[in-house]
Write an enzyme that holds these catalytic residues in place. Sequence first.
Site, PDB file in Angstrom:
ATOM      1  N   HIS A   1      21.448  31.575  -1.548  1.00 31.90           N
ATOM      2  CA  HIS A   1      21.038  31.941  -2.929  1.00 31.90           C
ATOM      3  C   HIS A   1      19.674  32.593  -2.909  1.00 31.90           C
ATOM      4  CE1 HIS A   1      20.145  31.396  -7.276  1.00 31.90           C
ATOM      5  NE2 HIS A   1      21.447  31.428  -7.389  1.00 31.90           N
TER       6      HIS A   1
ATOM      7  N   ILE B   1      16.021  32.475  -3.931  1.00 26.90           N
ATOM      8  CA  ILE B   1      15.504  32.171  -5.264  1.00 26.90           C
ATOM      9  C   ILE B   1      16.069  30.817  -5.667  1.00 26.90           C
ATOM     10  CG2 ILE B   1      15.522  32.874  -7.691  1.00 26.90           C
ATOM     11  CD1 ILE B   1      16.022  35.777  -6.624  1.00 26.90           C
TER      12      ILE B   1
ATOM     13  N   GLY C   1      18.462  28.103 -11.013  1.00 22.80           N
ATOM     14  CA  GLY C   1      17.988  27.540 -12.270  1.00 22.80           C
ATOM     15  C   GLY C   1      18.494  26.135 -12.511  1.00 22.80           C
ATOM     16  N   VAL C   2      19.736  25.874 -12.122  1.00 22.22           N
ATOM     17  CA  VAL C   2      20.306  24.542 -12.331  1.00 22.22           C
ATOM     18  C   VAL C   2      19.503  23.485 -11.558  1.00 22.22           C
ATOM     19  CG1 VAL C   2      22.037  24.720 -10.496  1.00 22.22           C
ATOM     20  CG2 VAL C   2      22.475  23.260 -12.479  1.00 22.22           C
TER      21      VAL C   2
ATOM     22  N   GLU D   1      17.529  20.257 -12.925  1.00 23.86           N
ATOM     23  CA  GLU D   1      17.739  18.951 -12.282  1.00 23.86           C
ATOM     24  C   GLU D   1      16.413  18.314 -11.896  1.00 23.86           C
ATOM     25  OE1 GLU D   1      19.395  15.536 -10.540  1.00 23.86           O
ATOM     26  OE2 GLU D   1      20.293  16.970 -11.925  1.00 23.86           O
TER      27      GLU D   1
END
Length: 145
Positions: free
Chosen positions: A47, A53, A56-57, A61
Amino acid sequence: MIGVKEIEQVIPHRGDMRLVDEIREYNESSAVGIKHVRPDEFWCAGHFPGKPIMPGVLQIEALAQTACFITLKSIGASPGTLGYFTTMEKIKFFHMVVPGDTLELHVEIITKKMMLYKFHGIAMVGGKKVSEATFTAIMDTKEMN
């Protein structure tokens, strides 16, 4: 400062899924957690290849784990107590988070009703907001199996 050892005495996350390395500030309604984003993180290779990067998840979290620390610590929960997302809303992403960044996780409790908590979290890198979310979670005091 609260380090990994004490964090792991409060929240159940371990290994690659523990996304809080330290708690710099804490009281019963807010905290500032820290995640040191390393180049050997499990998501870096995919990723994205050649330009990692932080997903976002995972930023959300990390905010949730900081929220879990506040809640479980303030209620004096026994080991094995878990927090589960019930809603996530108003999620926004402003800047990319990359290996080498230090993610500051600013979380506060907005409301609580019995074991249901609503939080607001802002993740920052170098004083710049990188993501933000409002979310709710319910605490399950039944021990993990």
